[in-house]
Design a protein around this motif. Sequence first.
Motif, mmCIF file in Angstrom:
data_model
loop_
_atom_site.group_PDB
_atom_site.id
_atom_site.type_symbol
_atom_site.label_atom_id
_atom_site.label_comp_id
_atom_site.label_asym_id
_atom_site.label_seq_id
_atom_site.Cartn_x
_atom_site.Cartn_y
_atom_site.Cartn_z
ATOM 1 N N GLU A 190 0.840 -1.188 0.000
ATOM 2 C CA GLU A 190 0.000 0.000 0.000
ATOM 3 C C GLU A 190 0.880 1.244 0.000
ATOM 4 O OE1 GLU A 190 -3.981 -1.786 2.142
ATOM 5 O OE2 GLU A 190 -2.921 -0.150 3.124
ATOM 6 N N THR A 212 -3.279 2.896 7.021
ATOM 7 C CA THR A 212 -3.754 1.536 6.798
ATOM 8 C C THR A 212 -4.615 1.067 7.967
ATOM 9 O OG1 THR A 212 -1.850 0.955 5.411
ATOM 10 C CG2 THR A 212 -3.031 -0.866 6.466
ATOM 11 N N ASN A 237 -8.832 0.474 8.277
ATOM 12 C CA ASN A 237 -9.406 -0.799 8.700
ATOM 13 C C ASN A 237 -10.375 -0.648 9.871
ATOM 14 O OD1 ASN A 237 -8.893 -3.347 10.778
ATOM 15 N ND2 ASN A 237 -9.249 -3.950 8.650
ATOM 16 N N HIS A 241 -16.762 -1.272 -0.979
ATOM 17 C CA HIS A 241 -16.522 -2.710 -0.834
ATOM 18 C C HIS A 241 -17.775 -3.531 -1.145
ATOM 19 C CE1 HIS A 241 -12.664 -1.747 0.761
ATOM 20 N NE2 HIS A 241 -13.055 -1.434 1.984
ATOM 21 N N SER A 258 -4.635 -10.966 8.610
ATOM 22 C CA SER A 258 -3.966 -9.847 7.938
ATOM 23 C C SER A 258 -2.980 -9.194 8.889
ATOM 24 C CB SER A 258 -4.992 -8.814 7.452
ATOM 25 O OG SER A 258 -5.844 -9.379 6.470
ATOM 26 N N VAL A 295 0.882 -5.265 3.387
ATOM 27 C CA VAL A 295 -0.228 -5.986 4.000
ATOM 28 C C VAL A 295 -0.120 -7.451 3.568
ATOM 29 C CG1 VAL A 295 -2.728 -6.230 4.212
ATOM 30 C CG2 VAL A 295 -1.701 -3.943 3.988
ATOM 31 N N THR A 340 -1.656 -11.120 3.846
ATOM 32 C CA THR A 340 -2.918 -11.773 4.175
ATOM 33 C C THR A 340 -2.799 -13.273 3.949
ATOM 34 O OG1 THR A 340 -4.101 -9.777 3.453
ATOM 35 C CG2 THR A 340 -5.413 -11.776 3.784
ATOM 36 N N TRP A 350 -11.749 -11.003 0.128
ATOM 37 C CA TRP A 350 -10.696 -10.212 0.763
ATOM 38 C C TRP A 350 -9.565 -9.827 -0.189
ATOM 39 C CZ3 TRP A 350 -10.590 -7.151 4.759
ATOM 40 C CH2 TRP A 350 -11.581 -7.296 5.730
ATOM 41 N N THR A 397 -11.214 -6.696 -1.487
ATOM 42 C CA THR A 397 -11.284 -5.683 -0.432
ATOM 43 C C THR A 397 -9.908 -5.087 -0.155
ATOM 44 O OG1 THR A 397 -13.180 -6.798 0.563
ATOM 45 C CG2 THR A 397 -11.953 -5.276 1.964
ATOM 46 N N THR A 398 -8.888 -5.918 -0.111
ATOM 47 C CA THR A 398 -7.534 -5.423 0.158
ATOM 48 C C THR A 398 -7.048 -4.529 -0.976
ATOM 49 O OG1 THR A 398 -7.068 -7.419 1.438
ATOM 50 C CG2 THR A 398 -5.176 -6.117 0.733
ATOM 51 N N GLU A 399 -7.339 -4.899 -2.210
ATOM 52 C CA GLU A 399 -6.959 -4.047 -3.345
ATOM 53 C C GLU A 399 -7.698 -2.713 -3.292
ATOM 54 O OE1 GLU A 399 -7.802 -6.512 -6.697
ATOM 55 O OE2 GLU A 399 -5.927 -7.654 -6.521
ATOM 56 N N ASP A 404 -8.879 -1.267 -0.583
ATOM 57 C CA ASP A 404 -8.324 -0.504 0.539
ATOM 58 C C ASP A 404 -6.978 0.104 0.186
ATOM 59 O OD1 ASP A 404 -10.396 -0.752 2.350
ATOM 60 O OD2 ASP A 404 -9.637 -2.615 3.221
#
Length: 416
Positions: free
Chosen positions: A189, A196, A200, A210, A327, A339, A341, A364, A367-369, A371
């Motif tokens: 990130e 970060t 979250n 999301h 994570s 990050v 995961t 996820w 979601t992580t991308e 975020d």
Amino acid sequence: MLQTRTEISTLLDSRRAGYSLPAEFYARQDIFEADMDVFFRRHWICVGLECDVPEPGDAQVIDVGQTSVILLRDDDNEIQVVHNVCRHRGSRLLDAGSTVISKLVCPYHQWTYELTGELIHAPHMGSDFDRSCHNLKPVHFKSIGGLIYVCLSDNPPADVQRLADTMEERLAPYDIGNAKVAYQSEVIERGNWKLTIENNRECYHCSANHPELCVSFIDLDFGFDPASLSEEDRAEAEEHQALYEERTRIWEEEGHKSAVVEGVVNCTTNFRTQRLIIAGAGESQTPDATAASNKLLGSMTRKDLGDTHLWGHNCWHHFMGDHAVISIIIPLSPDTTMVRTKWIVHKDAVEGVDYDIEKLTSVWVATTEQDAELVARAHSGVLDPAYEPGPYSRFTEQQLDNFATWYVDQMRENGY
């Protein structure tokens, strides 16, 4: 150094309660170095799992700033964590990543260590050389329900015991230490680690950003302003809140610890846990909210026990009947955060038979991308001269205010 500490102290004084941090805390190199010292050396941090090293001889290198540690399983099937530094002249023993070893052999001069860290061979050092004085340096660590926490300081905070006492019972049915990693990703990130974590700790942004997660996640769980809702939406929110209270009561009566336990301010070790309701089909965080794996974790026999969530200041985890999502964040620079995961399933679950990897991971991964993009936008914004700390929503961002307050308090307690 004194001047730097004075400057940081002045900035800490300028933080306004209920508002985000001044821009310097997300951007300055000296503050990043202070963060690494205070929050990633002196505090307990989550770095991995017992099931990262399932067999004797399995080893994994984990780098945190300039510190490199080796998580391994010794010949007696015990977990060990040692510094990745040869006691001869400091060479790294193992390269980054995972490997299988019978002994720890320094590639430079072949000093050799047992998997417990004991030095057993140091060629050409003379008959009077005392090997026992040159064992590998151990790292303070705790396995909490199969999660590996380390503290790189010689004086680890004692209040981690509350985290351990709380989570050992809650995590026992999932048997994470005896599970397996089905998939792992690492996303870089382009933002400060605190952005970060802040991202979250609120779901203010979830419904707009999301769509995959919101199939199973309920954004109302993270607060709302009743006055901003229509009469119909307010009634729905109140109904959901009543359902939550009822479901939590039933879960607790059935012996499934579910109520909120947290230490987010006025503490050293930062954590929060709660059993969350899963929306829709109610089973798992997947595209259709049904279980991704037919073989449930550990001793779990039910798919309807929600999502036991746990966060700390460098991690967030979700434990469901069929799988868990782990994570972990590692800061790399003031403007870069990794990050990592991991998707965890029962140790005997077979890909393509018991679970489909796409169904298991897609929510996820997306979601992580998403975020990562949001954190990058936030970091770019706080660097703009027009940025000034903005107010947190008291309905949906109270945990961000708690985090900023805890951050300032911990910096103060460590001499800033």
